[in-house]
Write an enzyme that holds these catalytic residues in place. Sequence first.
Site, PDB file in Angstrom:
ATOM      1  N   HIS A  83      -5.589  -3.740 -11.447  1.00  0.00           N
ATOM      2  CA  HIS A  83      -7.062  -3.041 -11.003  1.00  0.00           C
ATOM      3  C   HIS A  83      -7.196  -1.454 -11.055  1.00  0.00           C
ATOM      4  O   HIS A  83      -6.192  -0.720 -10.935  1.00  0.00           O
ATOM      5  CB  HIS A  83      -7.328  -3.806  -9.608  1.00  0.00           C
ATOM      6  CG  HIS A  83      -6.573  -3.137  -8.469  1.00  0.00           C
ATOM      7  ND1 HIS A  83      -6.970  -1.928  -7.736  1.00  0.00           N
ATOM      8  CD2 HIS A  83      -5.425  -3.550  -7.719  1.00  0.00           C
ATOM      9  CE1 HIS A  83      -5.832  -1.823  -6.755  1.00  0.00           C
ATOM     10  NE2 HIS A  83      -4.921  -2.863  -6.971  1.00  0.00           N
ATOM     11  N   ASP A  85      -9.596   0.256  -9.706  1.00  0.00           N
ATOM     12  CA  ASP A  85     -10.167   0.972  -8.300  1.00  0.00           C
ATOM     13  C   ASP A  85      -8.938   1.516  -7.363  1.00  0.00           C
ATOM     14  O   ASP A  85      -7.856   0.875  -7.554  1.00  0.00           O
ATOM     15  CB  ASP A  85     -11.083   0.100  -7.694  1.00  0.00           C
ATOM     16  CG  ASP A  85     -10.551  -1.078  -7.021  1.00  0.00           C
ATOM     17  OD1 ASP A  85      -9.766  -1.988  -7.809  1.00  0.00           O
ATOM     18  OD2 ASP A  85     -10.881  -1.584  -5.814  1.00  0.00           O
ATOM     19  N   ASP A 146      -1.370   2.552  -6.409  1.00  0.00           N
ATOM     20  CA  ASP A 146      -1.934   1.131  -6.223  1.00  0.00           C
ATOM     21  C   ASP A 146      -3.632   1.234  -6.854  1.00  0.00           C
ATOM     22  O   ASP A 146      -4.605   1.749  -6.231  1.00  0.00           O
ATOM     23  CB  ASP A 146      -2.014   0.839  -4.735  1.00  0.00           C
ATOM     24  CG  ASP A 146      -3.086  -0.457  -4.499  1.00  0.00           C
ATOM     25  OD1 ASP A 146      -3.086  -1.038  -5.386  1.00  0.00           O
ATOM     26  OD2 ASP A 146      -3.021  -0.726  -3.390  1.00  0.00           O
ATOM     27  N   GLU A 180     -10.972  -4.406  -6.626  1.00  0.00           N
ATOM     28  CA  GLU A 180      -9.915  -5.297  -5.928  1.00  0.00           C
ATOM     29  C   GLU A 180      -9.658  -5.012  -4.576  1.00  0.00           C
ATOM     30  O   GLU A 180      -9.737  -5.760  -3.515  1.00  0.00           O
ATOM     31  CB  GLU A 180      -8.538  -5.071  -6.695  1.00  0.00           C
ATOM     32  CG  GLU A 180      -7.426  -6.229  -6.241  1.00  0.00           C
ATOM     33  CD  GLU A 180      -6.474  -5.509  -5.081  1.00  0.00           C
ATOM     34  OE1 GLU A 180      -5.855  -6.482  -4.606  1.00  0.00           O
ATOM     35  OE2 GLU A 180      -6.736  -4.321  -4.624  1.00  0.00           O
ATOM     36  N   GLU A 181      -9.711  -3.658  -4.271  1.00  0.00           N
ATOM     37  CA  GLU A 181      -9.633  -3.141  -2.764  1.00  0.00           C
ATOM     38  C   GLU A 181     -10.707  -3.620  -1.986  1.00  0.00           C
ATOM     39  O   GLU A 181     -10.624  -3.310  -0.683  1.00  0.00           O
ATOM     40  CB  GLU A 181      -9.398  -1.684  -2.915  1.00  0.00           C
ATOM     41  CG  GLU A 181      -8.264  -1.187  -3.749  1.00  0.00           C
ATOM     42  CD  GLU A 181      -6.781  -1.390  -3.177  1.00  0.00           C
ATOM     43  OE1 GLU A 181      -6.773  -1.852  -1.972  1.00  0.00           O
ATOM     44  OE2 GLU A 181      -5.764  -1.069  -3.669  1.00  0.00           O
ATOM     45  N   ASP A 203       0.945  -5.153  -9.257  1.00  0.00           N
ATOM     46  CA  ASP A 203       0.461  -4.397  -8.268  1.00  0.00           C
ATOM     47  C   ASP A 203       1.413  -4.697  -7.223  1.00  0.00           C
ATOM     48  O   ASP A 203       1.064  -4.603  -5.768  1.00  0.00           O
ATOM     49  CB  ASP A 203      -0.859  -5.146  -7.778  1.00  0.00           C
ATOM     50  CG  ASP A 203      -1.809  -4.254  -7.038  1.00  0.00           C
ATOM     51  OD1 ASP A 203      -1.433  -3.179  -6.675  1.00  0.00           O
ATOM     52  OD2 ASP A 203      -2.823  -4.652  -6.547  1.00  0.00           O
ATOM     53  N   HIS A 386      -2.308   3.393   0.015  1.00  0.00           N
ATOM     54  CA  HIS A 386      -3.647   3.684   0.584  1.00  0.00           C
ATOM     55  C   HIS A 386      -3.564   4.964   1.633  1.00  0.00           C
ATOM     56  O   HIS A 386      -4.349   5.194   2.610  1.00  0.00           O
ATOM     57  CB  HIS A 386      -3.957   2.463   1.323  1.00  0.00           C
ATOM     58  CG  HIS A 386      -4.252   1.229   0.634  1.00  0.00           C
ATOM     59  ND1 HIS A 386      -5.091   0.146   1.356  1.00  0.00           N
ATOM     60  CD2 HIS A 386      -3.976   1.062  -0.683  1.00  0.00           C
ATOM     61  CE1 HIS A 386      -5.016  -0.927   0.209  1.00  0.00           C
ATOM     62  NE2 HIS A 386      -4.492  -0.375  -0.756  1.00  0.00           N
TER      63      HIS A 386
HETATM   64 ZN   LIG Z   1      -3.506  -3.211  -5.758  1.00  0.00          ZN
END
Ligand SMILES: [Zn+2]
Length: 415
Positions: A83, A85, A146, A180-181, A203, A386
Amino acid sequence: MFDNYQFTASERFMRYVQVDTQSDPLSNTYPTTEKQKNLSKVLVEELKQVGVKDAEMDEFGYVYATIPSNTNKEVPVICFCAHVDTAPDASGTGVKPILHKNYKGQDIVLPNDKNQVLQKAHFPYMEKLIGHDIITASGTTLLGSDDKAGVAEIMDAANFLITHPEVKHGTIKILFTPDEEVGKGTAKVDLQKLSADYGYTLDGGEAGSLEDETFSADGVQIVIHGVITHPGYAKGKMVNALKIAADILSSLPRAELSPETTDGKQGFIHPVRVDGIAEKVTIDFIIRDFVTEGLKKKEDFLLNVVEMVMENYPTASFEFNVQEQYRNMKEILDQHQQVVNYAKEAINRSGLQLKMESIRGGTDGSRLSFMGLPCPNLFAGEQAIHSKLEFISVQDMNKAVETIVHIAKIWEEKS
Ligand SMILES: [Zn+2]
């Protein structure tokens, strides 16, 4: 096979993370933020430069591309997916990636905020990275490993496969997704167009890890209807839904069945939102378990709690609605065991120790698996995701590239 190969994953990664692709949970558009397309466009251009001719981005920001088969064998079509994003949890604007060469085991102080310190005490995995080159952000933003690590690794693997025609493989599909997030990564995906048989998301974390299991998940909404009258003349009549809600919440177990008191393979019942007035209250729960039948048991338990509380309020009423959210992808993957087995073998061939893991959450892979694309999650090297302390090893990224190539090769060999 990779002795003379000049890996490009980390160089790509350092560029991709500088493109702000934060998704937005409050947006109702697809993609949720237009800026995600800025990276998707770059990826299409670079895929074309590498020689992936049909690479394209659709109106929703999804990138689809094909590396044609170079074998006479009939091989299932395999997709690699990541992903674009980054999570809304920390800023993704103005990311400045820093390469720390030949890590010696010291704490790493991030230059633009000296309070952001990567310490081995907090991240024991750093011990394993001594001698590696580590990439971090500068202290004021997340890094975005990520999942730009997964994106860069798939891009590099595409580059390797195209420049090494002696490595035989079937048709390989590439899929990059937005959002995705914020849980919408598969919302607009066109699996017909992708036309792959099996997939792998890149991921995950530690080198060698492979995730073939997620939670199964339901949502429960309880609506409590009180009895409302003028408060000055309410004696013997009024039933306050807020007080019923408080009773229900305080009757929930704390030492067990809660996110804050469970780990490993244990599930939970978790109130996430209360909304209401004296007349009517809504409580939203999420229910999680690795075994789908376990969800029903937890929902029955919760229903029982509600019924016991409601006995004290005979003139009030309630509704109890269960909604399916997602299911443990293992239910699907067990029907296609070669998908996980070939990934295990690829990890071994890359010289890594296999580490099977379960995800205490859902992934796009779990949704894709149930949409018809069985799809476990491979490591990408992401650490401390994150957060501003996010970091990743260049050598781990290269191992992920090797693993992708081995998977493509193994599918050809075994077909
Ligand atoms: Zn991810």
